[in-house]
Design an enzyme around this catalytic site. Sequence first.
Site, PDB file in Angstrom:
ATOM      1  N   SER A   1       6.685 -10.242  -0.835  1.00 58.86           N
ATOM      2  CA  SER A   1       5.510 -10.682  -1.583  1.00 58.86           C
ATOM      3  C   SER A   1       5.963 -11.659  -2.660  1.00 58.86           C
ATOM      4  O   SER A   1       7.146 -11.958  -2.797  1.00 58.86           O
ATOM      5  CB  SER A   1       4.806  -9.484  -2.234  1.00 58.86           C
ATOM      6  OG  SER A   1       5.669  -8.876  -3.192  1.00 58.86           O
ATOM      7  N   LYS A   2       5.012 -12.145  -3.440  1.00 59.79           N
ATOM      8  CA  LYS A   2       5.341 -13.126  -4.478  1.00 59.79           C
ATOM      9  C   LYS A   2       6.332 -12.567  -5.497  1.00 59.79           C
ATOM     10  O   LYS A   2       7.143 -13.290  -6.052  1.00 59.79           O
ATOM     11  CB  LYS A   2       4.071 -13.605  -5.176  1.00 59.79           C
ATOM     12  CG  LYS A   2       3.243 -14.556  -4.327  1.00 59.79           C
ATOM     13  CD  LYS A   2       2.066 -15.122  -5.100  1.00 59.79           C
ATOM     14  CE  LYS A   2       1.288 -16.112  -4.247  1.00 59.79           C
ATOM     15  NZ  LYS A   2       0.133 -16.674  -4.977  1.00 59.79           N
ATOM     16  N   ARG A   3       6.255 -11.265  -5.741  1.00 60.26           N
ATOM     17  CA  ARG A   3       7.173 -10.704  -6.739  1.00 60.26           C
ATOM     18  C   ARG A   3       8.618 -10.711  -6.246  1.00 60.26           C
ATOM     19  O   ARG A   3       9.543 -10.625  -7.044  1.00 60.26           O
ATOM     20  CB  ARG A   3       6.739  -9.280  -7.123  1.00 60.26           C
ATOM     21  CG  ARG A   3       6.874  -8.245  -6.007  1.00 60.26           C
ATOM     22  CD  ARG A   3       6.273  -6.909  -6.434  1.00 60.26           C
ATOM     23  NE  ARG A   3       6.257  -5.947  -5.367  1.00 60.26           N
ATOM     24  CZ  ARG A   3       7.241  -5.115  -5.100  1.00 60.26           C
ATOM     25  NH1 ARG A   3       8.350  -5.138  -5.824  1.00 60.26           N
ATOM     26  NH2 ARG A   3       7.150  -4.248  -4.103  1.00 60.26           N
TER      27      ARG A   3
END
Length: 467
Positions: free
Chosen positions: A240-242
Amino acid sequence: MTVVTRFAPSPTGFLHIGGARTALFNWLYARHTGGKFLLRIEDTDRARSTQTAVDAILDGLSWLGLQWGGDVLYQFQRAGRHAEVAHQMLAAGKAYHCYASPQELDEMREAQKRAGVPIRYDGRWRDRNPADAPPGVAPVIRLKAPHGGQTVIQDAVQGTVTVENAVLDDMILLRADGTPTYMLAVVVDDCDMGVTHVIRGDDHLNNAFRQLQIIRAMGWPEPVYAHIPLIHGTDGAKLSKRHGALGVDAYRDMGFLPAALRNYLLRLGWGHGDDEIISTAQAIDWFDLAGVGRSPSRFDAMKLTNLNAHYLREAPDAELLPLVLPRLEKKLGREVDAVGRTRLERGLNGVKQRSHTLVELADKLVFYAGHGAPAIADDKARAQLTPDSKALLMRLAASLDGVADWTDKPLEDAVRRFAEAENVKLGQVAQPLRVALSGSTASPGIFEVLAILGADETRTRLLAAGG
């Protein structure tokens, strides 16, 4: 046989890391086998597809150096061809009209749910006479899929994968409004493009069983399937973006080199012994599908950054300068003049050895490009400019006026003599000198910096810092 691979993204967002790796594997396999790498934009989702996303995908692939062959194929423009194939299957008895209304299908699913059986179309119009069709109902066209036996895929990555045909229902090929479904469009486009190897994420593996049924119904050549495990974050969770699941354009903006990103993506799920640093030429020579692992790989932004630092160190200065110059000019708010360019050309090699990205490289080079007192980087650097050290710098400026040979070794000798005359350690001179010249407590060797800045600029900066 000429190998033909394809990358087929949906233009509903930017080119993300997972898509970039899929494109890379397709590109490498085509180059390795002397084949073709094609690009198809699957833009049939008109509500979510945007030109901005198309442009970002094309730009991202070009920046990565993954050039495709021929024109880009846009799937939406081929809707007529997709419908033509559906009607061919209908005429051949491989498909049929289904007149079930949305309400009927909802009732069917509810009944299946209550009965605790898998929810899928029950084939109610499969063998029914079209004469029984209710008036005013536009039919869909469904595939007459085999109900018995199995569909088997010899996947080049996953091995032998089997599904019972009983769990695959008669999927829709053409909607009631005449538009093709994704499953049909993909198969028709792959066939018409001559695709021999479908290399994609393993989230498409279930689709492959359904798509293979269409291929077999049409009697078309079956491609080699290679379903690649997805990329996870360092914690093993879905990327994911994290974790760093950003668009390729973001990595360009953060100062990563395309060669470094290609190398890193290559090692996410593919290996060649213990090799970590793999050039593009080696990747083309070595890449094969047998080297793709079956387990998800883990994206590690720190490893990518460290790998990028290696590529920065190895990159010729003549290639790096045009990449870093726009960043420097943006920081300065003006063009770098001829004097600044000359300093950059001389100083780039020393700075790139200590940099991880082009952003960091630009930050560390900016003091060479500008004129006059540099901006002080932080409180640590500012703390070096005490009243005593400022007075020391003023005396050093006068002492350096006598240096005739403004090169590293004579300058080092002059500064050492000055420190001895002042009865201080060399570091007590070097650190405030470094801050006065570069604005930071970290820079290339201070005597190299002196030599590159030149006598006049050095004097200007020393007087500014000491004043």
